[in-house]
Write a protein that holds these residues in place. Structure first.
Motif, mmCIF file in Angstrom:
data_model
loop_
_atom_site.group_PDB
_atom_site.id
_atom_site.type_symbol
_atom_site.label_atom_id
_atom_site.label_comp_id
_atom_site.label_asym_id
_atom_site.label_seq_id
_atom_site.Cartn_x
_atom_site.Cartn_y
_atom_site.Cartn_z
ATOM 1 N N ARG A 146 0.857 -1.193 0.000
ATOM 2 C CA ARG A 146 0.000 0.000 0.000
ATOM 3 C C ARG A 146 0.894 1.244 0.000
ATOM 4 N NH1 ARG A 146 -1.570 -3.100 4.175
ATOM 5 N NH2 ARG A 146 -0.728 -1.567 5.637
ATOM 6 N N HIS A 147 0.319 2.341 -0.468
ATOM 7 C CA HIS A 147 1.058 3.608 -0.501
ATOM 8 C C HIS A 147 0.101 4.744 -0.153
ATOM 9 C CE1 HIS A 147 -0.895 3.866 -4.437
ATOM 10 N NE2 HIS A 147 -0.707 5.185 -4.374
ATOM 11 N N ARG A 148 0.650 5.839 0.323
ATOM 12 C CA ARG A 148 -0.133 7.042 0.632
ATOM 13 C C ARG A 148 0.803 8.246 0.670
ATOM 14 N NH1 ARG A 148 -0.030 8.821 6.336
ATOM 15 N NH2 ARG A 148 -1.769 10.145 5.743
ATOM 16 N N PHE A 149 0.215 9.438 0.496
ATOM 17 C CA PHE A 149 0.956 10.693 0.572
ATOM 18 C C PHE A 149 0.733 11.304 1.958
ATOM 19 C CE2 PHE A 149 0.408 10.097 -3.955
ATOM 20 C CZ PHE A 149 1.641 10.460 -4.468
ATOM 21 N N MET A 150 1.810 11.795 2.533
ATOM 22 C CA MET A 150 1.753 12.377 3.874
ATOM 23 C C MET A 150 2.306 13.797 3.816
ATOM 24 S SD MET A 150 3.711 11.220 7.383
ATOM 25 C CE MET A 150 2.707 9.770 7.627
ATOM 26 N N LEU A 167 6.026 10.331 0.500
ATOM 27 C CA LEU A 167 5.336 9.214 -0.123
ATOM 28 C C LEU A 167 5.729 7.943 0.616
ATOM 29 C CD1 LEU A 167 3.606 7.964 -2.346
ATOM 30 C CD2 LEU A 167 5.624 7.961 -3.825
ATOM 31 N N LYS A 188 -2.748 13.384 -11.520
ATOM 32 C CA LYS A 188 -3.293 12.056 -11.255
ATOM 33 C C LYS A 188 -4.180 11.571 -12.394
ATOM 34 C CE LYS A 188 -3.030 12.231 -6.242
ATOM 35 N NZ LYS A 188 -3.731 12.003 -4.950
ATOM 36 N N SER A 195 -0.069 2.552 -10.573
ATOM 37 C CA SER A 195 0.660 1.645 -9.675
ATOM 38 C C SER A 195 0.349 0.214 -10.103
ATOM 39 C CB SER A 195 0.253 1.876 -8.220
ATOM 40 O OG SER A 195 -1.136 1.656 -8.045
#
Length: 337
Positions: A146-150, A167, A188, A195
């Motif tokens: 999993r990935h997410r932006f912080m 990231l 986006k 991905s």
């Protein structure tokens, strides 16, 4: 024998049932005072006579120990149960929120995964992009990365900086890794942001493009010579100044002459002053002739102007203050006759 039957020597005799009850209540009172705070009891009240009352049972007590013994009795406990049942019946029924139970899965971390980062540039769209390739050879069978932006303000590892974001990539049993990237808006759209997880090679791929910043065309341009007056806005860009008027003498300013008020708003000219001085010369060079007097009109129709030199001289003005009539002085008396 002086002592009573059943008592030991030196004990003073066996205690009666009344004395035992008094001693038991005193011990209970001291024990209750150590564990119970009467200031927090909603039913405890002290009246003006110095005694104590129970507002729940409406009973009167001489001291605190008696009240504490009453609170442990059957009557007080029964009234407490009745009060609680009545309050529960009168209270509205509220739906209980459904709490979702999430089982926390604990796993032993085995370290950080291997990764590869590739920087790219698209010459057609002038966009910069990053390609992340993360390897998870020991990932669990049913798990997916999993990935997410912080934001920089969410993390506590280093001081925050609004110019950057993070990231994050996570997959059990590996540790979470993060990459520090610029905080530029990310494109986006479907062909540019994607991905992919390859379960055969155990590699997770993510590609992202940064949007191109628009040119700052609306920003005011600084003056060419840098001598702009303070408080004066600069001229708009790409606007040519108007050409100077033709036929001006050398040395005349090239700016536009001052504009007068619109026609119809000019006030009428003031008449020339006539007091204490000659009248100004008219543009023609000579004064206009006065109009002739009216003939045969009014009581002055027979008046004929003459030469002022033929008139008799005027009498001298009277002496004295203005508005005061002269007085006639009597002749002096005849001193010799």
């Amino acid at each position: 024998m002086d002592r009573e039957w059943g008592s030991k020597p030196g004990s003073g005799g066996a205690a009666s049932a009344q004395n035992e009850a008094i001693d038991r209540r005193e011990r209970l009172r001291r024990l209750a005072l150590e564990t119970i705070d009467l200031a927090k009891d909603p039913y405890f009240m002290r009246n003006h006579l110095g005694s104590y009352e129970c507002k729940l049972c409406l009973t009167l007590h001489n001291n605190e120990g008696n009240y504490l013994a009453h609170t442990q009795g059957k009557r007080h406990q029964t009234n407490l149960a009745k009060r609680a049942a009545r309050e529960a019946k009168d209270a509205p029924v509220q739906p209980q929120p459904h709490k979702r139970k999430v089982a926390l899965k604990r796993s032993v971390k085995i370290g950080r995964p291997g990764y590869r980062v590739t920087k790219q540039f698209d010459p057609e769209t002038k966009q910069r992009s990053l390609l992340f390739q993360i390897e998870y050879p020991e990932i669990e069978d049913i798990a997916k990365p999993r990935h997410r932006f912080m934001s920089s303000y969410e993390q506590r590892v280093e001081s925050f900086d609004k110019k950057y974001q993070f990231l994050l990539f996570a997959a059990d049993p590996y540790e979470i890794i993060a990459f520090k990237v610029p905080s530029t808006e990310i494109d986006k759209s479907t062909p540019k942001f994607f991905s992919h997880w390859d379960p055969d090679s155990k590699m997770f791929t993510l590609q992202l493009y940064f949007k191109v910043k628009p040119p700052e065309a609306n920003m005011p341009q600084p003056p060419a010579n840098g001598n702009a007056a303070p408080g004066v806005p600069p001229p708009p860009p790409n606007v040519q100044p108007p050409p100077p008027p033709q036929g001006l003498p050398p040395g005349a300013p090239s700016g536009n002459p001052p504009r007068g008020p619109p026609p119809g708003t000019m006030p009428p000219p003031l008449p020339p002053l006539m007091a204490n001085g000659p009248r100004p010369m008219p543009p023609g060079g000579s004064f206009p002739a006065p109009p002739p007097p009216p003939m045969n009109v009014g009581p002055m129709s027979n008046f004929t102007p003459g030469n002022p030199m033929d008139r008799p001289p005027l009498p001298p003005p009277p002496q004295g203050f203005s508005g005061q009539q002269p007085r006639a002085h009597p002749p002096p008396p005849n001193m010799g006759h």
